[in-house]
Scaffold this active site. Sequence first.
Site, short mmCIF file in Angstrom:
data_model
loop_
_atom_site.label_atom_id
_atom_site.label_comp_id
_atom_site.label_asym_id
_atom_site.label_seq_id
_atom_site.Cartn_x
_atom_site.Cartn_y
_atom_site.Cartn_z
N SER A 142 -1.95 8.24 -10.13
CA SER A 142 -2.02 7.25 -9.06
C SER A 142 -0.75 7.28 -8.22
O SER A 142 0.30 7.78 -8.64
CB SER A 142 -2.21 5.84 -9.64
OG SER A 142 -1.00 5.41 -10.27
N ASP A 169 -5.05 9.72 -7.31
CA ASP A 169 -5.81 8.48 -7.26
C ASP A 169 -5.12 7.43 -6.38
O ASP A 169 -3.90 7.26 -6.44
CB ASP A 169 -5.96 7.93 -8.69
CG ASP A 169 -6.92 6.77 -8.79
OD1 ASP A 169 -7.96 6.79 -8.10
OD2 ASP A 169 -6.65 5.85 -9.59
N ASP A 210 -7.15 6.03 -0.10
CA ASP A 210 -7.56 4.63 -0.17
C ASP A 210 -7.15 3.88 1.09
O ASP A 210 -6.01 3.43 1.22
CB ASP A 210 -6.93 3.98 -1.41
CG ASP A 210 -7.40 2.55 -1.61
OD1 ASP A 210 -8.21 2.06 -0.80
OD2 ASP A 210 -6.97 1.93 -2.59
N GLU A 231 -12.68 4.73 -0.50
CA GLU A 231 -13.12 3.43 -1.00
C GLU A 231 -13.60 2.55 0.15
O GLU A 231 -12.96 2.49 1.20
CB GLU A 231 -12.00 2.72 -1.76
CG GLU A 231 -12.41 1.38 -2.36
CD GLU A 231 -11.33 0.76 -3.24
OE1 GLU A 231 -11.15 -0.47 -3.17
OE2 GLU A 231 -10.67 1.51 -3.99
N ASN A 244 -13.68 5.44 -13.61
CA ASN A 244 -12.22 5.49 -13.72
C ASN A 244 -11.72 4.48 -14.74
O ASN A 244 -12.08 3.30 -14.68
CB ASN A 244 -11.57 5.17 -12.38
CG ASN A 244 -11.75 6.27 -11.36
OD1 ASN A 244 -12.51 7.21 -11.56
ND2 ASN A 244 -11.04 6.15 -10.25
#
Length: 275
Positions: A48, A81, A103, A133, A225
């Site tokens: 991430s 991520d 994102d 997303e 996830n």
Amino acid sequence: MPLTPVPELIAAARPGGLGAFNVITLEHAEAIATAAEDAKRPVVLQLSENTVRYHGGIAPLALACLRIAADSPAAVAVHLDHATDPELVRTAVDLGIRSVMFDGSTLDYAANVAATAEITRWCHDRGVFVEAELGEVGGKDGAHAPGVRTDPDEAVEFVASTGVDALAVAVGSSHAMHTRTAELDNELIARLAAKVPVPLVLHGSSGVPDPGLRAAVEYGMTKVNIATALNVRWTRTIREILDGSPDLSDPRKYLNPARAAIHSEVTHFLALLAL
């Protein structure tokens, strides 16, 4: 073996879901990969943006994950991520990562489309799989409000406008939950799966009980996830060891059991998702 492209992992996981697990330390990556080998299931190692920030850069841990994935007899991919910084996406791709999540969910719809489409074009030119997303999967309270759920018609429009390869959707889960009490909207998952032409991704899966996760896959969720559940088990194991041995100073004496605990947790989820 060479890293496996995410679309091939998705195909290999069917009819079950593809487990994607977040990596914070080297031990996380080792445990996830060996669990996949033992379970004979495909898996994704995820880094991430928060973890990149924690390590002061992406290269050391990303390169370690890429090597672990390449050396594993299991089908393993490495994924960036929740990246909000386009420059981080470019750096990850330059290192060899071939799956990223951009994102833009906190942006308004038009800005999310524009930013995601630009990143997707750049990534596709380099053969990189892109997840985005729509409908913010935020904190525990906000993600359960009706206004943040993903609208199926808007999702179809978003995918067409951006060209993304997978879509994370808001269907009732929340990030960073320590209790497994989230209730997913399975009817919404089914509607999204019927309309959206790309795989659906469930974020915040640690807060969903086992039956809910299996149902989510049955209703159409493709990639699942998981992060917090691993960290809870990791921390609990280390705390118990150190509480019982206050003079212990060799990190291997508590990191090895913690790695084994993550292996056990990943094994559980991989079996759960294998419908």
